[in-house]
Design a protein around this motif. Structure first.
Motif, PDB file in Angstrom:
ATOM      1  N   GLU A   1      -2.699   6.042  -6.504  1.00  0.00           N
ATOM      2  CA  GLU A   1      -3.853   6.384  -5.665  1.00  0.00           C
ATOM      3  C   GLU A   1      -5.087   5.587  -6.083  1.00  0.00           C
ATOM      4  O   GLU A   1      -5.847   5.102  -5.241  1.00  0.00           O
ATOM      5  CB  GLU A   1      -4.136   7.889  -5.731  1.00  0.00           C
ATOM      6  CG  GLU A   1      -5.329   8.341  -4.915  1.00  0.00           C
ATOM      7  CD  GLU A   1      -5.205   8.056  -3.426  1.00  0.00           C
ATOM      8  OE1 GLU A   1      -6.258   7.939  -2.765  1.00  0.00           O
ATOM      9  OE2 GLU A   1      -4.086   7.943  -2.903  1.00  0.00           O
TER      10      GLU A   1
ATOM     11  N   ARG B   1      -4.612   2.090  -4.832  1.00  0.00           N
ATOM     12  CA  ARG B   1      -4.743   2.069  -3.382  1.00  0.00           C
ATOM     13  C   ARG B   1      -6.210   2.086  -2.975  1.00  0.00           C
ATOM     14  O   ARG B   1      -6.631   1.361  -2.074  1.00  0.00           O
ATOM     15  CB  ARG B   1      -4.006   3.250  -2.740  1.00  0.00           C
ATOM     16  CG  ARG B   1      -3.928   3.135  -1.204  1.00  0.00           C
ATOM     17  CD  ARG B   1      -3.474   4.419  -0.537  1.00  0.00           C
ATOM     18  NE  ARG B   1      -4.321   5.550  -0.833  1.00  0.00           N
ATOM     19  CZ  ARG B   1      -5.526   5.763  -0.299  1.00  0.00           C
ATOM     20  NH1 ARG B   1      -6.047   4.906   0.538  1.00  0.00           N
ATOM     21  NH2 ARG B   1      -6.227   6.834  -0.623  1.00  0.00           N
TER      22      ARG B   1
ATOM     23  N   ARG C   1       0.799  -1.235   0.000  1.00  0.00           N
ATOM     24  CA  ARG C   1       0.000   0.000   0.000  1.00  0.00           C
ATOM     25  C   ARG C   1       0.827   1.280   0.000  1.00  0.00           C
ATOM     26  O   ARG C   1       0.617   2.158  -0.832  1.00  0.00           O
ATOM     27  CB  ARG C   1      -0.954   0.011   1.201  1.00  0.00           C
ATOM     28  CG  ARG C   1      -2.280  -0.603   0.938  1.00  0.00           C
ATOM     29  CD  ARG C   1      -3.221  -0.472   2.133  1.00  0.00           C
ATOM     30  NE  ARG C   1      -4.000   0.765   2.002  1.00  0.00           N
ATOM     31  CZ  ARG C   1      -3.807   1.846   2.739  1.00  0.00           C
ATOM     32  NH1 ARG C   1      -2.885   1.883   3.661  1.00  0.00           N
ATOM     33  NH2 ARG C   1      -4.565   2.912   2.550  1.00  0.00           N
TER      34      ARG C   1
ATOM     35  N   ASP D   1      -8.054  -0.789  -0.957  1.00  0.00           N
ATOM     36  CA  ASP D   1      -8.753  -0.501   0.296  1.00  0.00           C
ATOM     37  C   ASP D   1     -10.170  -1.066   0.279  1.00  0.00           C
ATOM     38  O   ASP D   1     -10.642  -1.609   1.282  1.00  0.00           O
ATOM     39  CB  ASP D   1      -8.795   1.005   0.563  1.00  0.00           C
ATOM     40  CG  ASP D   1      -7.432   1.559   0.981  1.00  0.00           C
ATOM     41  OD1 ASP D   1      -6.530   0.760   1.306  1.00  0.00           O
ATOM     42  OD2 ASP D   1      -7.284   2.797   0.998  1.00  0.00           O
TER      43      ASP D   1
END
Length: 124
Positions: free
Chosen positions: A28, A31, A15, A35
């Motif tokens: 991003e 990520r 991450r 998530d």
């Protein structure tokens, strides 16, 4: 492929490196996807295959995952205890003139003499 716990450890480890590996925008975006998948795992869903697919989707992340897993592989099996593993000779010795006995409790301990007769003990 690898086991589910290893996949989750790898996902958590990569991450912070996603922006470095993919650039700010793509890092991003991945990520955020990661998530979402990790939240589904916390909710009890078994989607480790989806996480694995995401982590190995790009060449940069696939290389990172391969290197991470190679350096973090644990060896399963038996490791012997450190130190001298030779057998302890716990033999008994006795006085040839009386009923006094003595047992050796560790390697290298010299056989004592009979405290009464002051003679060397013999193996029992």
């Amino acid at each position: 492929m690898t086991d589910n716990l290893s996949i989750l450890k790898t996902a958590l480890a990569i991450r912070p490196h996603l922006s470095q590996l993919l650039g700010a925008e793509a890092g991003e975006q991945m990520r955020q996807q990661l998530d979402q998948l990790l939240q589904q795992v916390q909710a009890g869903e078994s989607i480790e295959d989806s996480i694995w697919d995401l982590l190995t989707d790009t060449r940069a992340t696939r290389n990172w995952v391969t290197q991470f897993q190679q350096t973090n592989t644990t060896q399963k099996g038996f490791n012997s205890l450190p130190g001298d593993i030779s057998e302890i000779s716990a033999r008994e010795f006795k006085c040839p003139q009386c009923d006094y006995t003595w047992s050796r409790d560790r390697i290298g301990r010299p056989t004592p003499q009979c405290p009464t007769h002051k003679i060397t003990l013999e193996p029992a």
